[in-house]
Design a protein around this motif. Structure first.
Motif, mmCIF file in Angstrom:
data_model
loop_
_atom_site.group_PDB
_atom_site.id
_atom_site.type_symbol
_atom_site.label_atom_id
_atom_site.label_comp_id
_atom_site.label_asym_id
_atom_site.label_seq_id
_atom_site.Cartn_x
_atom_site.Cartn_y
_atom_site.Cartn_z
ATOM 1 N N ARG A 86 -23.456 31.918 -9.856
ATOM 2 C CA ARG A 86 -23.690 33.295 -10.286
ATOM 3 C C ARG A 86 -24.821 33.299 -11.312
ATOM 4 N NH1 ARG A 86 -21.411 34.195 -6.405
ATOM 5 N NH2 ARG A 86 -19.446 35.300 -6.035
ATOM 6 N N GLY A 87 -25.469 34.436 -11.470
ATOM 7 C CA GLY A 87 -26.540 34.505 -12.443
ATOM 8 C C GLY A 87 -26.826 35.938 -12.840
ATOM 9 N N SER A 88 -27.548 36.099 -13.948
ATOM 10 C CA SER A 88 -27.969 37.443 -14.357
ATOM 11 C C SER A 88 -29.385 37.718 -13.890
ATOM 12 C CB SER A 88 -27.869 37.576 -15.878
ATOM 13 O OG SER A 88 -28.837 36.757 -16.515
ATOM 14 N N GLY A 89 -30.058 36.710 -13.354
ATOM 15 C CA GLY A 89 -31.416 36.878 -12.857
ATOM 16 C C GLY A 89 -31.945 35.547 -12.368
ATOM 17 N N PRO A 90 -33.155 35.551 -11.838
ATOM 18 C CA PRO A 90 -33.689 34.302 -11.277
ATOM 19 C C PRO A 90 -33.902 33.211 -12.324
ATOM 20 C CG PRO A 90 -35.367 36.030 -11.283
ATOM 21 C CD PRO A 90 -34.089 36.674 -11.675
ATOM 22 N N ASN A 91 -33.929 33.574 -13.613
ATOM 23 C CA ASN A 91 -34.113 32.574 -14.671
ATOM 24 C C ASN A 91 -32.828 32.295 -15.444
ATOM 25 O OD1 ASN A 91 -36.810 32.582 -13.954
ATOM 26 N ND2 ASN A 91 -37.323 34.165 -15.456
ATOM 27 N N ASP A 92 -31.706 32.703 -14.864
ATOM 28 C CA ASP A 92 -30.419 32.500 -15.554
ATOM 29 C C ASP A 92 -29.332 32.377 -14.490
ATOM 30 O OD1 ASP A 92 -28.392 32.412 -17.496
ATOM 31 O OD2 ASP A 92 -28.147 34.595 -17.436
ATOM 32 N N ILE A 93 -29.237 31.172 -13.929
ATOM 33 C CA ILE A 93 -28.269 30.933 -12.850
ATOM 34 C C ILE A 93 -27.329 29.806 -13.281
ATOM 35 C CG2 ILE A 93 -27.968 30.265 -10.436
ATOM 36 C CD1 ILE A 93 -30.835 31.259 -9.934
ATOM 37 N N TRP A 94 -26.032 30.066 -13.112
ATOM 38 C CA TRP A 94 -25.012 29.080 -13.472
ATOM 39 C C TRP A 94 -24.334 28.550 -12.214
ATOM 40 C CZ3 TRP A 94 -24.233 27.768 -18.597
ATOM 41 C CH2 TRP A 94 -24.792 28.617 -19.560
ATOM 42 N N VAL A 95 -24.022 27.263 -12.229
ATOM 43 C CA VAL A 95 -23.252 26.638 -11.156
ATOM 44 C C VAL A 95 -22.002 26.020 -11.779
ATOM 45 C CG1 VAL A 95 -23.159 24.641 -9.617
ATOM 46 C CG2 VAL A 95 -25.127 26.162 -9.541
ATOM 47 N N LEU A 96 -20.840 26.410 -11.268
ATOM 48 C CA LEU A 96 -19.582 25.779 -11.681
ATOM 49 C C LEU A 96 -19.141 24.820 -10.582
ATOM 50 C CD1 LEU A 96 -17.550 28.811 -13.092
ATOM 51 C CD2 LEU A 96 -19.136 27.289 -14.292
ATOM 52 N N ALA A 97 -18.716 23.648 -10.991
ATOM 53 C CA ALA A 97 -18.360 22.629 -10.001
ATOM 54 C C ALA A 97 -17.188 21.796 -10.497
ATOM 55 C CB ALA A 97 -19.558 21.719 -9.744
ATOM 56 N N THR A 131 -16.310 8.434 -12.233
ATOM 57 C CA THR A 131 -16.207 7.076 -11.689
ATOM 58 C C THR A 131 -15.202 6.233 -12.477
ATOM 59 O OG1 THR A 131 -18.146 6.543 -13.006
ATOM 60 C CG2 THR A 131 -18.517 6.993 -10.680
ATOM 61 N N ASP A 132 -15.009 6.566 -13.768
ATOM 62 C CA ASP A 132 -14.043 5.783 -14.542
ATOM 63 C C ASP A 132 -12.617 6.282 -14.349
ATOM 64 O OD1 ASP A 132 -14.391 8.177 -15.793
ATOM 65 O OD2 ASP A 132 -14.381 7.383 -17.828
ATOM 66 N N ASN A 133 -12.449 7.374 -13.590
ATOM 67 C CA ASN A 133 -11.114 7.889 -13.316
ATOM 68 C C ASN A 133 -11.177 8.620 -11.981
ATOM 69 O OD1 ASN A 133 -8.561 8.846 -13.306
ATOM 70 N ND2 ASN A 133 -8.734 10.088 -15.158
ATOM 71 N N PRO A 134 -11.256 7.859 -10.883
ATOM 72 C CA PRO A 134 -11.592 8.460 -9.592
ATOM 73 C C PRO A 134 -10.598 9.486 -9.072
ATOM 74 C CG PRO A 134 -10.935 6.167 -9.354
ATOM 75 C CD PRO A 134 -11.056 6.418 -10.816
ATOM 76 N N GLY A 135 -9.391 9.491 -9.612
ATOM 77 C CA GLY A 135 -8.407 10.407 -9.062
ATOM 78 C C GLY A 135 -8.525 11.830 -9.546
ATOM 79 N N ALA A 136 -9.149 12.045 -10.673
ATOM 80 C CA ALA A 136 -9.057 13.356 -11.303
ATOM 81 C C ALA A 136 -10.349 14.145 -11.194
ATOM 82 C CB ALA A 136 -8.714 13.165 -12.769
ATOM 83 N N PRO A 137 -10.315 15.338 -10.596
ATOM 84 C CA PRO A 137 -11.514 16.171 -10.590
ATOM 85 C C PRO A 137 -11.722 16.838 -11.946
ATOM 86 C CG PRO A 137 -9.750 17.299 -9.438
ATOM 87 C CD PRO A 137 -9.204 15.975 -9.887
ATOM 88 N N TYR A 138 -12.902 16.743 -12.462
ATOM 89 C CA TYR A 138 -13.226 17.347 -13.753
ATOM 90 C C TYR A 138 -14.165 18.529 -13.559
ATOM 91 C CZ TYR A 138 -11.079 13.579 -16.351
ATOM 92 O OH TYR A 138 -10.163 12.721 -16.875
ATOM 93 N N GLY A 139 -14.094 19.457 -14.486
ATOM 94 C CA GLY A 139 -15.018 20.575 -14.448
ATOM 95 C C GLY A 139 -16.417 20.115 -14.825
ATOM 96 N N LEU A 140 -17.396 20.663 -14.139
ATOM 97 C CA LEU A 140 -18.781 20.295 -14.383
ATOM 98 C C LEU A 140 -19.593 21.577 -14.207
ATOM 99 C CD1 LEU A 140 -20.183 17.556 -14.911
ATOM 100 C CD2 LEU A 140 -20.537 17.361 -12.452
ATOM 101 N N SER A 141 -20.642 21.730 -14.964
ATOM 102 C CA SER A 141 -21.432 22.959 -14.840
ATOM 103 C C SER A 141 -22.916 22.663 -15.018
ATOM 104 C CB SER A 141 -20.970 23.987 -15.879
ATOM 105 O OG SER A 141 -20.968 23.411 -17.165
#
Lengths: 318, 358
Positions: free
Chosen positions: A52-63, A68-78
């Motif tokens: 999502r973003g407020s414009g072409p110069n302000d776009i956020w990605v949530l992931a 790798t040190d804890n392969p079982g757990a998905p962590y938030g990344l942005s």
């Protein structure tokens, strides 16, 4: 003997029905190309959940991603795009379910167990909303006016001062998973009821109203304004409102997870198996993505190229 | 974040426990599921602290049976069981069904906690019962399924909540593993993925549970052949039989027979289409073959006729007539075979179309 034969036939028919599979989508020559994210070396298997973003110069990605040190757990990344390059962002991990960018100096990120975080242009500040003990799934809104869906009854609202649990009768008793904010400060919420056809609940100027759409369910919303609203089913159908009436348009048998509209002649839907549909003003048409990955999200900044994201992919239209 | 019971309810990690759980995780991942915690980091996404924060209000060995020493971590086993459950499932949730159930459980059980008597500090006192926790789960599954169907998010999800005996095993039995240094999370998550997945259809959920019940009955029967293990065997077989009955009834209630009807319809349609096109192909084959044979016979007949004309002028006319008759007969046969083939094909086609429409 006849009994056994009948049993075999019935079992064969049941198996035949159960084994019927949807044909895979033909991707064809890709119309989308990859975007490289600055993922830290300690993370892998990045799943892009929302763009999502407020414009072409302000776009956020949530992931989400595995460390790798804890392969079982998905962590938030942005990640954040400032118009020049993608950078790793510091959205609090527990608030990486959904984001509402208002401007380059204001954004709201929401996540699990009532977690909300605010961006002031420099830093993120997280808090737990008192009394909201469930996951926040989707959000939309404007400056100091944020509305949040939490996979259950009602909405959570921030009025600039405090967060409250809002349950007007117009929203019904079913769970709410999507909200959408129009530029004219009108809020759209899909409403499902066991007895009635799905509807969109509009909230404007302090008033709630129900606008019936049509049969089949509404899973996604996309719009550019009050005269260009899409209500999209998980598969097979979509409804478009042109300011006067709802019209039904077929999509396909795929399963859709994300949608975005940029004009009455341009809208996007993404979903399972790398499927992308583009609205050209007349019909939904397949756009080969070049991937079979599940696509979770699509966003098109005003004046910019559309971006889609999913399991291990972030792609931009060529 | 850091809730009051986060440290107390932390998963145990021992070499033998971690080794067992690595095996469980590999197996579940091999079968397409995940039995890993949604995160081990309290600042990471997805962690649901509700059962840790409300641990003292959950049912367990102590407050249900007076056997406090069996509760792991000094807190009711229901807290351990549900913390491990909510945080070891739903890693991949495109339809939002897991998120919906997680919220409904928090709301339903939170509602029961709110009804508990209040102490001098205004806080709830005591614990909710096993029956309330079970009912909270049943209601959460049913409501989320109704919601997912109405919205079209997931019209396939219909697997009702598991029987109370199996749930009791999860609430009181699985947490005992943590006394032995084995984190109960992976086995709890795996058992939910396999036998209690809310995104399964009613039929798929029922079939998995019938497999489990069959195994329990079989193992119980085997144990009952030895006097020493007779009683545990009887209990195991009884659990299987109870689960089979309960889960069949609940699957029917969740629309399993309707799913079968749909599957039979789809299967009949597919089989009918196959038979119809097969019958058409066979009919066309018979027709073509019969025409070919008839043409050959006709040529032979004409040959005989020509030969007869040249050899015996008088008799030749007769032979020619005979040959023409034979030729006509073969043409008739080929036409009849062709018509019969088409008729068989058409009849089969319309019959199966009728079946499939029905």
């Amino acid at each position: 003997m006849e009994y056994r034969l009948g049993l075999v036939i019935v079992l064969a028919l049941v198996l035949g029905g159960c084994m019927k599979k949807t044909q895979p989508v033909e991707t064809g020559p890709a119309e989308w190309e990859p975007i490289a994210l600055p993922t830290p070396a300690t993370y892998r298997d990045v799943v892009v959940r929302q763009i999502r973003g407020s414009g072409p110069n302000d776009i956020w990605v949530l992931a989400n991603a595995h460390r790798t040190d804890n392969p079982g757990a998905p962590y938030g990344l942005s990640f954040h795009f400032d118009g020049k390059q993608w950078n790793l962002a510091e959205v609090p991990a527990r608030a990486t379910n959904t984001i509402v960018p208002i401007s380059p100096t204001e954004a709201w990120a929401l996540g699990v167990y009532g977690t909300v975080a605010r961006w002031d242009g420099k830093t993120w500040t997280a808090e737990k909303i008192v009394g909201i003990d469930w996951d926040l799934i989707d959000a939309a809104g404007w400056h100091d006016d944020i509305w949040v869906a939490g996979a259950g009854q009602g909405l959570v609202h921030f009025d600039g001062q405090r967060w409250t649990d809002v349950r007007p009768p117009e929203l019904g008793t079913m769970g709410i998973h999507k909200v959408f904010a129009l530029p004219n400060h009108e809020l759209l919420v899909p409403r499902h009821d066991k007895k009635d056809d799905p509807a969109i609940v509009h909230y404007a100027k302090g008033q709630w109203r129900i606008d019936p759409v049509g049969p089949g369910g509404i899973v996604l919303l996309a719009a550019t304004g009050p005269r260009d609203i899409w209500a999209i089913g998980a598969k097979n159908h979509s409804y478009h409102f042109d300011g006067f009436r709802w019209s039904k348009f077929p999509t396909s048998d795929g399963y859709y997870i994300g949608a975005w509209a940029t004009s009455p002649t341009e809208a996007y839907i993404v979903g399972e198996h790398g499927e992308v549909l583009i609205w050209d003003g007349l019909a939904w048409k397949r756009s080969p993505s070049g991937t079979r990955a599940r696509l979770w999200t699509v966003f098109a900044p005003p004046g910019g190229k559309p971006i889609i994201g999913g399991d291990g992919v972030l792609l931009q239209k060529k | 974040m850091g809730g009051p019971n986060d440290a107390a309810l932390a998963e145990p990690h021992t070499s033998h426990g971690d080794a067992i759980n690595r095996g469980i995780n590999r197996f579940t991942e091999w079968t397409g599921y995940s039995s890993r915690r949604v995160t081990d980091d309290p600042n990471g996404p997805r962690d649901n602290p509700f059962y840790r924060d409300n641990a003292q209000h959950m049912p367990g060995w102590g407050n249900t049976f007076g056997l406090d020493f069996l509760d792991p971590h000094g807190l009711p086993s229901g807290a351990t069981a549900q913390d491990r459950a909510t945080n070891y499932v739903g890693q991949n949730d495109p339809t939002g069904v897991w998120a919906g159930i997680r919220r409904r459980l928090v709301e339903n059980e939170g509602g029961y906690i709110d009804q508990l008597p209040r102490g001098p500090d205004g806080r709830p006192q005591g614990n909710i019962g096993f029956g309330q926790v079970y009912q909270a789960h049943v209601d959460a599954y049913n409501a989320e399924h109704a919601d997912a169907h109405a919205s079209g998010r997931d019209t396939h999800a219909a697997n009702s909540f598991v029987d109370p005996a199996s749930f009791a095993l999860a609430m009181y039995g699985a947490p005992l593993m943590e006394h032995l240094g084995i984190n109960a999370g992976p086995i709890t998550g795996a058992s939910i993925d396999y036998f209690n997945d809310p995104t399964d259809s009613a039929t798929a959920g029922w079939a998995k549970r019938m497999g489990l019940a069959g195994a329990e009955i079989g193992a119980g029967a085997l144990m009952m052949t030895n006097p020493v293990t007779f009683l545990p065997g009887l209990a195991t077989a009884g659990l299987g039989a109870f689960g089979a009955g309960w889960n069949t009834a609940s699957a029917i209630g969740a629309g399993m027979l309707g799913e079968w009807g749909d599957a039979i319809g789809d299967g009949a349609q597919a089989v009918g289409r196959g038979i119809s096109s097969g019958a058409r192909a066979v009919g066309r084959g018979i027709s073509t073959a019969a025409t070919t044979v008839g043409n050959v016979a006709s040529d032979v007949g004409h040959g005989i006729a020509d030969a007869g004309r040249s050899a015996w002028n008088t008799a030749g006319n007769v032979a020619s007539s005979v040959a023409d008759t034979a030729s006509n007969a073969w043409h008739g046969a080929t036409d009849m075979a062709g018509r019969a083939g088409s008729a068989v094909s058409g009849a089969a086609s319309s019959a199966w179309n009728t079946v499939s429409d029905w």
